[in-house]
Write an enzyme that holds these catalytic residues in place. Structure first.
Site, PDB file in Angstrom:
ATOM      1  N   LYS A   1      90.752  81.126  44.382  1.00 43.93           N
ATOM      2  CA  LYS A   1      89.445  81.775  44.188  1.00 43.93           C
ATOM      3  C   LYS A   1      89.567  83.289  44.176  1.00 43.93           C
ATOM      4  O   LYS A   1      89.038  83.968  43.302  1.00 43.93           O
ATOM      5  CB  LYS A   1      88.534  81.418  45.372  1.00 43.93           C
TER       6      LYS A   1
ATOM      7  N   SER B   1      81.415  88.300  50.214  1.00 42.74           N
ATOM      8  CA  SER B   1      82.132  88.624  51.456  1.00 42.74           C
ATOM      9  C   SER B   1      82.994  89.869  51.243  1.00 42.74           C
ATOM     10  O   SER B   1      83.083  90.741  52.116  1.00 42.74           O
ATOM     11  CB  SER B   1      83.046  87.472  51.873  1.00 42.74           C
TER      12      SER B   1
ATOM     13  N   LYS C   1      92.133  80.156  55.716  1.00 44.92           N
ATOM     14  CA  LYS C   1      91.056  79.246  56.120  1.00 44.92           C
ATOM     15  C   LYS C   1      91.279  78.844  57.561  1.00 44.92           C
ATOM     16  O   LYS C   1      92.410  78.898  58.062  1.00 44.92           O
ATOM     17  CB  LYS C   1      91.077  77.989  55.250  1.00 44.92           C
TER      18      LYS C   1
ATOM     19  N   THR D   1      76.770  82.123  47.593  1.00 45.23           N
ATOM     20  CA  THR D   1      77.509  80.978  47.043  1.00 45.23           C
ATOM     21  C   THR D   1      76.594  80.158  46.126  1.00 45.23           C
ATOM     22  O   THR D   1      76.970  79.810  45.002  1.00 45.23           O
ATOM     23  CB  THR D   1      78.097  80.103  48.165  1.00 45.23           C
TER      24      THR D   1
ATOM     25  N   LYS E   1      91.875  85.691  53.342  1.00 44.71           N
ATOM     26  CA  LYS E   1      90.415  85.636  53.483  1.00 44.71           C
ATOM     27  C   LYS E   1      89.951  84.214  53.320  1.00 44.71           C
ATOM     28  O   LYS E   1      90.412  83.512  52.424  1.00 44.71           O
ATOM     29  CB  LYS E   1      89.806  86.509  52.372  1.00 44.71           C
TER      30      LYS E   1
ATOM     31  N   ASN F   1      74.752  75.643  53.569  1.00 47.91           N
ATOM     32  CA  ASN F   1      74.814  77.031  53.097  1.00 47.91           C
ATOM     33  C   ASN F   1      74.765  77.117  51.569  1.00 47.91           C
ATOM     34  O   ASN F   1      74.265  78.082  51.014  1.00 47.91           O
ATOM     35  CB  ASN F   1      76.120  77.689  53.553  1.00 47.91           C
TER      36      ASN F   1
HETATM   37  N1  GLU Z   1      83.775  79.509  53.078  1.00 47.17           N
HETATM   38  C1  GLU Z   1      83.505  80.096  51.790  1.00 47.17           C
HETATM   39  C2  GLU Z   1      84.452  79.539  50.747  1.00 47.17           C
HETATM   40  O1  GLU Z   1      84.952  78.442  50.874  1.00 47.17           O
HETATM   41  C3  GLU Z   1      83.477  81.620  51.850  1.00 47.17           C
HETATM   42  C4  GLU Z   1      84.744  82.277  52.285  1.00 47.17           C
HETATM   43  C5  GLU Z   1      84.601  83.774  52.539  1.00 47.17           C
HETATM   44  O2  GLU Z   1      83.515  84.299  52.325  1.00 47.17           O
HETATM   45  O3  GLU Z   1      85.594  84.369  52.938  1.00 47.17           O
HETATM   46  O4  GLU Z   1      84.649  80.124  49.718  1.00 47.17           O
END
Ligand code: GLU
Length: 417
Positions: A95, A350, A107, A191, A71, A222
């Site tokens: 994370k 998410s 990613k 976030t 994810k 964001n």
């Molecule tokens: N791009 C965000 C991050 O770096 C969210 C990733 C997601 O929601 O999967 O955590």
């Protein structure tokens, strides 16, 4: 002092190495975690508005899927490269494991400058990217989401393209979608909300009243724009904000609602009459209580860390502080809310979005926000436990929690022997 650790991939490897050693885990854990399980580099051809064909390079990296499907977001930025995406995927593994989500880290991104593309071009590019990676992503495989310069509209085009390829609506493919096609309430704000939540918790422990704090925010996308709005709504004085074109400063605090309206009308901060222009570099060094770096990697380095005056650095961006800078901040007594906790609200909501897509039962915004606080509070306690047990920084403690979980999952799955 020269900073030797500006390559985020090397940094991510080093962090896992230290965590494995501190926990006394089998070396096989590091051997698996030190690189992604899968790295895809794809050519993304698309038609420009003038009819010519252009080809950009895209990436999707799946770091580790021991805990579940991978994810993580998709970034559209000129600086995107393989090492950056690998590091970002590794940080997603940390994370997700820290937050106790049933996911591994992934990613993706495209090396491109969205400011040079029309809306139609961005749509075609987004759809072509999904075609290029469609075989390796999916709701039970790898689930993208927004990141730097991507947004719900882009997620909508992508889920539509994937659904066309599959011949069925596949809303669980991607998160951060618009509400009307299976997005979650509270996802856009998640976030920034999580960042303020985690920072307020740690501020309280330091005896700092968040509601009276002076705040500076680097980055107004964001994460930064929402963190600034929520901090302002809680009573904090937001003295400075910036985006990639420059920043604004007001000693008496900026009215964030007024600024958002100005930015919407004028498409930028330039000329805002209630504050003075400020360089990004100056913003980071302002005498504030809390600094939110919410832009890109490597913003706080050995060069400027000695000049940071904030008492707390709440990391909204991924990897904004280099290890050398981290050590300098630690010596100065600056409390750092590490990125893997600070910006984890996004991936947590998410996850809630994906759960809602799979169950077809949609939650109220209060339910989302309440669960977000539960998940983040639990992660903060887990991090604290490691912080106390091993006497390490919050960042290292967060890696210990995550690495321990990743190791356990790999062990029970039989990957380590
Ligand atoms: N791009 C965000 C991050 O770096 C969210 C990733 C997601 O929601 O999967 O955590």
């Amino acid at each position: 002092m020269a900073d030797t650790s500006l390559n985020p991939f090397v940094r991510a490897q080093q962090s896992f190495k230290e965590a494995v050693e501190t926990l006394g885990l089998e070396s096989a854990v590091y051997e698996i975690l030190k690189q992604p399980l899968r790295t895809f580099e794809v050519a993304v051809p698309f038609i420009r508005d003038d009819g010519t064909l252009q080809v950009f390079t895209g990436y999707r990296v799946q770091h580790n899927d021991a805990l579940g499907p991978t994810k993580g977001g998709l970034r559209f930025h000129p600086g995107v490269n393989a090492d950056e995406v690998k590091a970002l995927a590794m940080w997603m593994s940390v994370k997700c494991a820290l937050l106790g989500l049933p996911y591994g880290g992934g990613k993706g991104g495209i090396a491109c400058d969205v400011d040079q593309l029309s809306e139609g071009e961005i749509e075609r590019l987004s759809r072509e990217y999904i075609r290029a990676v469609s075989l390796v992503i999916g709701p039970d495989k790898d689930i993208p989401a927004p990141d730097v310069s991507t947004n719900p509209q882009i997620m909508a085009w992508m889920v539509d393209e994937f659904s066309r390829i599959r011949g069925e609506n596949t809303f669980g493919l991607i998160t951060g979608k618009p509400l009307v096609i299976g997005g979650s309430r509270g996802r856009v704000e998640a976030t920034g909300r999580g960042l303020v939540f985690a920072t307020r918790q740690l501020a309280t422990e330091m005896g700092i009243d968040f509601a009276k704090a002076r705040v500076a925010v680097q980055g107004f996308g964001n994460v930064g724009s929402i963190a600034a709005t929520i901090a302002y709504a809680m009573g904090a004085s937001v003295l400075a904000v910036s985006d990639k074109d420059g920043g604004l400063y007001s000693a008496s605090g900026i009215d964030i609602h007024d600024l958002l309206e100005y930015k919407r009308v004028n498409r930028g901060f330039a000329g805002y009459p209630q504050a003075e222009p400020i360089e990004n570099r100056e913003l980071l060094e302002l005498p504030v209580d809390i600094l939110f770096p919410a832009a890109l990697e490597n913003q706080i380095t050995a060069d400027n860390a000695p000049n940071i005056q904030a008492k707390i650095v709440g990391e909204g961006a991924n990897g904004p502080t280099t290890p050398e800078a981290d050590a300098i901040l630690f010596d100065k007594g600056v409390m750092v809310v590490p990125d893997v906790l600070g910006n984890s609200g996004g991936v947590t909501v998410s996850y809630f979005e994906w759960v809602q897509n799979q169950t077809r039962l949609y939650w109220s915004e209060d339910e989302v926000n309440q669960r977000l606080e539960e998940y983040m509070s639990r992660a903060i306690s887990d991090m604290h436990r490691m912080h106390e047990r091993f006497g390490v920084t919050h960042r290292k403690a967060a890696y210990l929690v995550a690495t321990d979980r990743l190791a356990e999952a790999m062990r029970v799955r039989g990957w380590l022997k």
